[in-house]
Design a protein around this motif. Structure first.
Motif, PDB file in Angstrom:
ATOM      1  N   SER A   1      22.163  60.678  50.331  1.00  0.00           N
ATOM      2  CA  SER A   1      23.427  61.024  51.260  1.00  0.00           C
ATOM      3  C   SER A   1      24.196  62.166  50.857  1.00  0.00           C
ATOM      4  O   SER A   1      24.637  62.501  49.631  1.00  0.00           O
TER       5      SER A   1
ATOM      6  N   HIS B   1      28.188  61.256  50.539  1.00  0.00           N
ATOM      7  CA  HIS B   1      28.385  60.616  49.316  1.00  0.00           C
ATOM      8  C   HIS B   1      27.918  60.974  48.064  1.00  0.00           C
ATOM      9  O   HIS B   1      28.056  60.805  46.865  1.00  0.00           O
TER      10      HIS B   1
ATOM     11  N   VAL C   1      20.349  57.146  48.860  1.00  0.00           N
ATOM     12  CA  VAL C   1      20.807  56.150  49.904  1.00  0.00           C
ATOM     13  C   VAL C   1      20.472  54.748  49.453  1.00  0.00           C
ATOM     14  O   VAL C   1      21.156  53.871  49.571  1.00  0.00           O
TER      15      VAL C   1
ATOM     16  N   SER D   1      28.497  56.565  58.371  1.00  0.00           N
ATOM     17  CA  SER D   1      27.532  57.496  58.483  1.00  0.00           C
ATOM     18  C   SER D   1      27.247  58.253  59.932  1.00  0.00           C
ATOM     19  O   SER D   1      26.865  59.347  60.023  1.00  0.00           O
TER      20      SER D   1
ATOM     21  N   GLN E   1      30.060  60.746  60.508  1.00  0.00           N
ATOM     22  CA  GLN E   1      29.752  61.909  59.629  1.00  0.00           C
ATOM     23  C   GLN E   1      28.556  62.767  59.597  1.00  0.00           C
ATOM     24  O   GLN E   1      28.024  63.533  59.028  1.00  0.00           O
TER      25      GLN E   1
ATOM     26  N   ASP F   1      25.566  61.481  58.420  1.00  0.00           N
ATOM     27  CA  ASP F   1      24.752  61.492  57.362  1.00  0.00           C
ATOM     28  C   ASP F   1      23.550  60.914  57.744  1.00  0.00           C
ATOM     29  O   ASP F   1      23.093  59.706  57.745  1.00  0.00           O
TER      30      ASP F   1
ATOM     31  N   VAL G   1      21.259  58.196  55.690  1.00  0.00           N
ATOM     32  CA  VAL G   1      21.948  56.951  55.690  1.00  0.00           C
ATOM     33  C   VAL G   1      21.680  56.257  56.962  1.00  0.00           C
ATOM     34  O   VAL G   1      21.131  55.183  56.949  1.00  0.00           O
TER      35      VAL G   1
END
Length: 322
Positions: A82, A85, A89, A281, A284, A286, A289
Protein backbone atom coordinates in the motif's frame (compact mmCIF):
# COMPACT_ATOMS: atom_id res chain seq x y z
CA UNK A 1 -21.20 -36.53 -0.13
CA UNK A 2 -17.46 -36.44 -0.84
CA UNK A 3 -18.03 -36.73 -4.59
CA UNK A 4 -20.56 -33.90 -4.44
CA UNK A 5 -18.14 -31.66 -2.52
CA UNK A 6 -15.22 -32.49 -4.82
CA UNK A 7 -17.31 -31.70 -7.89
CA UNK A 8 -18.25 -28.30 -6.46
CA UNK A 9 -14.60 -27.53 -5.61
CA UNK A 10 -13.48 -28.41 -9.15
CA UNK A 11 -16.14 -26.06 -10.54
CA UNK A 12 -14.59 -23.25 -8.47
CA UNK A 13 -11.22 -23.46 -10.28
CA UNK A 14 -12.35 -21.92 -13.61
CA UNK A 15 -14.53 -19.48 -11.66
CA UNK A 16 -11.48 -18.27 -9.74
CA UNK A 17 -9.59 -17.82 -13.00
CA UNK A 18 -12.39 -15.74 -14.53
CA UNK A 19 -12.64 -13.75 -11.30
CA UNK A 20 -8.91 -12.95 -11.31
CA UNK A 21 -9.07 -11.83 -14.95
CA UNK A 22 -12.06 -9.57 -14.28
CA UNK A 23 -10.55 -8.05 -11.15
CA UNK A 24 -7.18 -7.33 -12.75
CA UNK A 25 -8.36 -5.92 -16.07
CA UNK A 26 -11.22 -3.87 -14.59
CA UNK A 27 -8.68 -2.41 -12.16
CA UNK A 28 -6.33 -1.65 -15.05
CA UNK A 29 -9.17 0.14 -16.84
CA UNK A 30 -9.72 2.45 -13.87
CA UNK A 31 -8.09 5.90 -13.87
CA UNK A 32 -4.62 5.81 -12.31
CA UNK A 33 -2.45 2.88 -11.30
CA UNK A 34 -0.47 1.58 -8.33
CA UNK A 35 1.59 4.78 -8.21
CA UNK A 36 -1.38 7.16 -8.16
CA UNK A 37 -1.71 7.17 -4.38
CA UNK A 38 2.03 7.73 -3.99
CA UNK A 39 1.97 10.68 -6.39
CA UNK A 40 -1.04 12.25 -4.67
CA UNK A 41 0.65 12.05 -1.28
CA UNK A 42 3.95 13.35 -2.66
CA UNK A 43 3.08 15.98 -5.30
CA UNK A 44 6.68 17.23 -5.39
CA UNK A 45 8.05 13.99 -6.86
CA UNK A 46 10.01 14.65 -10.01
CA UNK A 47 8.97 13.00 -13.29
CA UNK A 48 12.30 11.14 -13.32
CA UNK A 49 11.63 9.54 -9.93
CA UNK A 50 8.11 8.58 -11.03
CA UNK A 51 9.45 7.02 -14.23
CA UNK A 52 12.05 5.06 -12.26
CA UNK A 53 9.41 3.82 -9.82
CA UNK A 54 7.13 2.82 -12.70
CA UNK A 55 9.93 0.83 -14.30
CA UNK A 56 10.92 -0.80 -11.01
CA UNK A 57 7.34 -1.88 -10.32
CA UNK A 58 6.97 -3.34 -13.80
CA UNK A 59 4.15 -1.00 -14.80
CA UNK A 60 5.73 -0.54 -18.22
CA UNK A 61 5.62 -4.27 -18.95
CA UNK A 62 2.94 -5.74 -21.25
CA UNK A 63 -0.45 -6.22 -19.59
CA UNK A 64 -0.33 -10.02 -19.77
CA UNK A 65 3.10 -10.03 -18.11
CA UNK A 66 1.74 -7.85 -15.31
CA UNK A 67 -1.26 -10.16 -14.91
CA UNK A 68 0.91 -13.29 -14.74
CA UNK A 69 3.17 -11.64 -12.14
CA UNK A 70 0.14 -10.51 -10.10
CA UNK A 71 -1.41 -13.98 -10.08
CA UNK A 72 1.94 -15.54 -9.18
CA UNK A 73 2.27 -13.17 -6.23
CA UNK A 74 -1.26 -14.06 -5.12
CA UNK A 75 -0.34 -17.75 -4.96
CA UNK A 76 2.58 -16.83 -2.71
CA UNK A 77 0.41 -14.69 -0.45
CA UNK A 78 1.96 -11.45 -1.69
CA UNK A 79 -0.80 -8.87 -2.15
CA UNK A 80 1.58 -6.00 -2.85
CA UNK A 81 2.35 -2.81 -0.96
CA UNK A 82 0.00 0.00 0.00
CA UNK A 83 1.63 3.22 -1.15
CA UNK A 84 -0.77 5.25 0.99
CA UNK A 85 -0.19 3.38 4.26
CA UNK A 86 3.41 2.39 3.39
CA UNK A 87 2.95 -1.23 4.57
CA UNK A 88 2.31 -4.63 3.02
CA UNK A 89 -1.31 -5.10 1.97
CA UNK A 90 -1.36 -8.46 3.76
CA UNK A 91 -0.44 -6.78 7.05
CA UNK A 92 -2.90 -3.92 6.45
CA UNK A 93 -5.81 -6.29 5.79
CA UNK A 94 -4.82 -8.49 8.73
CA UNK A 95 -4.87 -5.50 11.07
CA UNK A 96 -8.48 -4.75 10.09
CA UNK A 97 -9.70 -8.34 9.78
CA UNK A 98 -10.45 -8.89 13.48
CA UNK A 99 -12.71 -5.84 13.68
CA UNK A 100 -14.62 -6.91 10.58
CA UNK A 101 -14.95 -10.45 11.96
CA UNK A 102 -16.37 -9.26 15.30
CA UNK A 103 -18.84 -6.95 13.59
CA UNK A 104 -19.90 -9.60 11.07
CA UNK A 105 -20.44 -12.23 13.77
CA UNK A 106 -22.44 -9.79 15.90
CA UNK A 107 -24.68 -8.85 12.94
CA UNK A 108 -25.16 -12.53 12.00
CA UNK A 109 -26.10 -13.58 15.55
CA UNK A 110 -28.51 -10.68 16.02
CA UNK A 111 -30.05 -11.31 12.61
CA UNK A 112 -30.85 -14.93 13.39
CA UNK A 113 -31.96 -14.21 16.96
CA UNK A 114 -34.47 -11.68 15.63
CA UNK A 115 -35.55 -13.18 12.31
CA UNK A 116 -36.01 -16.89 13.04
CA UNK A 117 -38.54 -16.52 15.91
CA UNK A 118 -40.38 -13.71 14.10
CA UNK A 119 -40.54 -15.68 10.84
CA UNK A 120 -41.90 -18.78 12.60
CA UNK A 121 -44.49 -16.83 14.59
CA UNK A 122 -45.58 -14.85 11.54
CA UNK A 123 -46.08 -18.02 9.50
CA UNK A 124 -47.78 -19.98 12.27
CA UNK A 125 -50.27 -17.24 13.13
CA UNK A 126 -50.97 -16.09 9.58
CA UNK A 127 -53.24 -13.04 9.17
CA UNK A 128 -53.33 -12.41 12.92
CA UNK A 129 -52.45 -9.09 14.56
CA UNK A 130 -49.03 -10.54 15.42
CA UNK A 131 -48.44 -11.52 11.80
CA UNK A 132 -49.47 -8.08 10.53
CA UNK A 133 -47.18 -6.40 13.06
CA UNK A 134 -44.19 -8.54 12.03
CA UNK A 135 -44.97 -8.02 8.34
CA UNK A 136 -45.12 -4.28 8.95
CA UNK A 137 -41.70 -4.45 10.57
CA UNK A 138 -40.26 -6.26 7.53
CA UNK A 139 -41.76 -3.67 5.17
CA UNK A 140 -40.26 -0.89 7.27
CA UNK A 141 -36.80 -2.47 7.39
CA UNK A 142 -36.92 -3.24 3.66
CA UNK A 143 -37.96 0.29 2.72
CA UNK A 144 -35.40 2.00 4.97
CA UNK A 145 -32.02 2.58 3.28
CA UNK A 146 -29.20 1.24 5.42
CA UNK A 147 -27.16 4.43 5.40
CA UNK A 148 -30.20 6.53 6.39
CA UNK A 149 -31.08 4.23 9.29
CA UNK A 150 -27.44 4.09 10.42
CA UNK A 151 -27.19 7.90 10.41
CA UNK A 152 -30.40 8.18 12.45
CA UNK A 153 -29.13 5.59 14.95
CA UNK A 154 -25.81 7.41 15.34
CA UNK A 155 -27.54 10.76 15.81
CA UNK A 156 -30.11 9.53 18.37
CA UNK A 157 -28.19 6.99 20.44
CA UNK A 158 -24.71 8.41 19.93
CA UNK A 159 -24.97 12.20 19.86
CA UNK A 160 -28.34 12.97 21.47
CA UNK A 161 -28.56 10.32 24.21
CA UNK A 162 -24.83 9.59 24.44
CA UNK A 163 -25.42 5.93 25.24
CA UNK A 164 -22.91 4.57 22.71
CA UNK A 165 -19.67 5.77 21.10
CA UNK A 166 -20.00 7.12 17.58
CA UNK A 167 -16.67 5.95 16.12
CA UNK A 168 -13.78 3.55 16.61
CA UNK A 169 -13.66 -0.05 17.85
CA UNK A 170 -12.13 0.59 21.30
CA UNK A 171 -11.18 3.61 23.40
CA UNK A 172 -7.57 4.69 23.52
CA UNK A 173 -5.63 3.68 26.60
CA UNK A 174 -7.67 0.58 27.47
CA UNK A 175 -5.36 -2.33 28.33
CA UNK A 176 -5.81 -5.26 25.88
CA UNK A 177 -6.71 -8.61 27.40
CA UNK A 178 -8.56 -7.16 30.38
CA UNK A 179 -12.27 -7.36 31.18
CA UNK A 180 -12.58 -3.59 30.65
CA UNK A 181 -11.08 -4.00 27.18
CA UNK A 182 -13.62 -6.68 26.27
CA UNK A 183 -16.57 -4.63 27.56
CA UNK A 184 -15.26 -1.53 25.79
CA UNK A 185 -15.08 -3.35 22.46
CA UNK A 186 -18.57 -4.72 23.03
CA UNK A 187 -19.84 -1.23 23.80
CA UNK A 188 -18.46 0.02 20.47
CA UNK A 189 -19.94 -2.98 18.67
CA UNK A 190 -23.56 -2.86 19.82
CA UNK A 191 -24.76 0.13 17.79
CA UNK A 192 -23.31 -0.81 14.35
CA UNK A 193 -24.32 -4.46 14.86
CA UNK A 194 -27.90 -3.49 15.66
CA UNK A 195 -28.06 -1.18 12.63
CA UNK A 196 -26.80 -3.93 10.33
CA UNK A 197 -29.11 -6.58 11.80
CA UNK A 198 -32.21 -4.36 11.53
CA UNK A 199 -31.94 -4.23 7.75
CA UNK A 200 -30.68 -7.78 7.16
CA UNK A 201 -33.55 -9.53 8.99
CA UNK A 202 -36.11 -8.75 6.29
CA UNK A 203 -35.26 -11.52 3.82
CA UNK A 204 -34.93 -14.22 6.47
CA UNK A 205 -38.27 -13.38 8.09
CA UNK A 206 -40.12 -13.30 4.77
CA UNK A 207 -38.57 -16.53 3.46
CA UNK A 208 -39.24 -18.37 6.72
CA UNK A 209 -42.80 -17.07 6.98
CA UNK A 210 -43.65 -18.16 3.43
CA UNK A 211 -42.05 -21.56 3.93
CA UNK A 212 -44.00 -22.19 7.15
CA UNK A 213 -47.26 -21.23 5.41
CA UNK A 214 -46.52 -23.46 2.39
CA UNK A 215 -45.33 -26.42 4.45
CA UNK A 216 -48.45 -26.35 6.63
CA UNK A 217 -50.49 -27.34 3.57
CA UNK A 218 -48.27 -30.26 2.50
CA UNK A 219 -49.69 -33.79 2.53
CA UNK A 220 -47.22 -35.16 5.07
CA UNK A 221 -48.29 -32.48 7.55
CA UNK A 222 -51.96 -33.31 7.02
CA UNK A 223 -51.14 -37.00 7.53
CA UNK A 224 -49.37 -36.26 10.80
CA UNK A 225 -52.34 -34.27 12.05
CA UNK A 226 -54.77 -37.02 11.01
CA UNK A 227 -52.76 -39.49 13.10
CA UNK A 228 -53.32 -37.36 16.18
CA UNK A 229 -49.80 -35.92 16.46
CA UNK A 230 -49.88 -32.90 18.82
CA UNK A 231 -49.70 -29.54 17.08
CA UNK A 232 -46.48 -28.62 18.86
CA UNK A 233 -44.76 -31.76 17.51
CA UNK A 234 -46.22 -31.18 14.04
CA UNK A 235 -44.45 -27.82 13.96
CA UNK A 236 -41.20 -28.90 15.58
CA UNK A 237 -40.69 -32.21 13.74
CA UNK A 238 -42.34 -31.64 10.37
CA UNK A 239 -42.98 -28.01 9.50
CA UNK A 240 -39.91 -26.30 10.95
CA UNK A 241 -37.40 -28.85 9.68
CA UNK A 242 -38.56 -28.34 6.09
CA UNK A 243 -39.11 -24.61 6.47
CA UNK A 244 -35.49 -24.02 7.50
CA UNK A 245 -34.17 -24.97 4.05
CA UNK A 246 -34.05 -21.31 2.88
CA UNK A 247 -32.03 -20.46 5.98
CA UNK A 248 -29.61 -23.27 5.14
CA UNK A 249 -29.40 -22.00 1.56
CA UNK A 250 -28.15 -18.60 2.71
CA UNK A 251 -26.07 -19.81 5.64
CA UNK A 252 -22.93 -20.29 3.56
CA UNK A 253 -23.15 -16.74 2.21
CA UNK A 254 -23.81 -15.38 5.69
CA UNK A 255 -20.79 -17.17 7.16
CA UNK A 256 -18.42 -15.84 4.50
CA UNK A 257 -20.00 -12.37 4.66
CA UNK A 258 -18.66 -12.20 8.21
CA UNK A 259 -15.20 -11.54 6.70
CA UNK A 260 -16.32 -9.45 3.72
CA UNK A 261 -16.82 -6.20 5.61
CA UNK A 262 -19.77 -3.81 5.57
CA UNK A 263 -19.09 -0.69 3.55
CA UNK A 264 -21.89 1.57 4.83
CA UNK A 265 -21.92 0.44 8.47
CA UNK A 266 -18.16 0.70 8.95
CA UNK A 267 -17.95 4.04 7.16
CA UNK A 268 -20.84 5.73 8.99
CA UNK A 269 -19.83 4.43 12.41
CA UNK A 270 -16.12 5.05 11.79
CA UNK A 271 -15.48 1.39 12.55
CA UNK A 272 -11.96 0.40 11.38
CA UNK A 273 -12.74 -2.70 9.33
CA UNK A 274 -12.26 -3.91 5.77
CA UNK A 275 -15.33 -2.07 4.48
CA UNK A 276 -13.99 1.27 5.66
CA UNK A 277 -10.53 0.39 4.30
CA UNK A 278 -12.04 -0.44 0.89
CA UNK A 279 -13.82 2.92 0.65
CA UNK A 280 -10.71 4.81 1.74
CA UNK A 281 -8.56 2.91 -0.75
CA UNK A 282 -10.90 3.80 -3.61
CA UNK A 283 -10.93 7.51 -2.78
CA UNK A 284 -7.14 7.50 -2.31
CA UNK A 285 -6.60 5.31 -5.40
CA UNK A 286 -4.60 2.77 -3.47
CA UNK A 287 -4.52 0.31 -6.39
CA UNK A 288 -3.01 -2.72 -4.65
CA UNK A 289 -5.40 -2.58 -1.68
CA UNK A 290 -8.49 -2.23 -3.90
CA UNK A 291 -7.60 -5.21 -6.10
CA UNK A 292 -6.72 -7.36 -3.08
CA UNK A 293 -10.01 -6.60 -1.30
CA UNK A 294 -12.10 -7.17 -4.43
CA UNK A 295 -10.34 -10.48 -5.05
CA UNK A 296 -10.87 -11.56 -1.46
CA UNK A 297 -14.55 -10.59 -1.61
CA UNK A 298 -15.02 -12.59 -4.80
CA UNK A 299 -13.25 -15.59 -3.29
CA UNK A 300 -15.47 -15.38 -0.20
CA UNK A 301 -18.55 -15.31 -2.45
CA UNK A 302 -17.40 -18.51 -4.20
CA UNK A 303 -16.66 -20.17 -0.86
CA UNK A 304 -20.08 -19.08 0.37
CA UNK A 305 -21.70 -20.76 -2.63
CA UNK A 306 -19.74 -23.93 -1.91
CA UNK A 307 -20.72 -23.93 1.77
CA UNK A 308 -24.38 -23.32 0.92
CA UNK A 309 -24.36 -26.26 -1.52
CA UNK A 310 -22.74 -28.52 1.09
CA UNK A 311 -25.16 -27.47 3.83
CA UNK A 312 -28.18 -27.90 1.56
CA UNK A 313 -27.00 -31.32 0.40
CA UNK A 314 -26.57 -32.35 4.04
CA UNK A 315 -30.03 -31.11 4.98
CA UNK A 316 -31.71 -32.45 1.83
CA UNK A 317 -29.79 -35.41 0.28
CA UNK A 318 -31.90 -35.20 -2.89
CA UNK A 319 -29.82 -32.18 -3.96
CA UNK A 320 -26.71 -34.37 -4.27
CA UNK A 321 -28.41 -36.46 -6.94
CA UNK A 322 -29.21 -33.47 -9.06
Amino acid sequence: MWKFTLRRILIMIPQLFVLSVLVFFVAKAMPGDALTGLIQNNPNLSPQVIAEQRERMGLNDPVMVQYARWVGNLFHGDLGISYVHKVDVTYLIGSRLANTFYLGVAILILTYIISIPLGILSGRYQNSLLDKTITGYTYLSFATPLFIFALVVVFVFGFQLGWFPTSGSVDAGVQPGTWDYFMNRLHHLILPAFAGAFVSTTATIQYLRNEVIDTRLKDFVKTARSKGVPESKVYSRHILRNSLLPIAAFLGYDLTAVLAGNLFIESIFGYPGLGQLFLQSITQRDFSVVTALVMISGLLALIGTLLSDIILSWVDPRIRIS
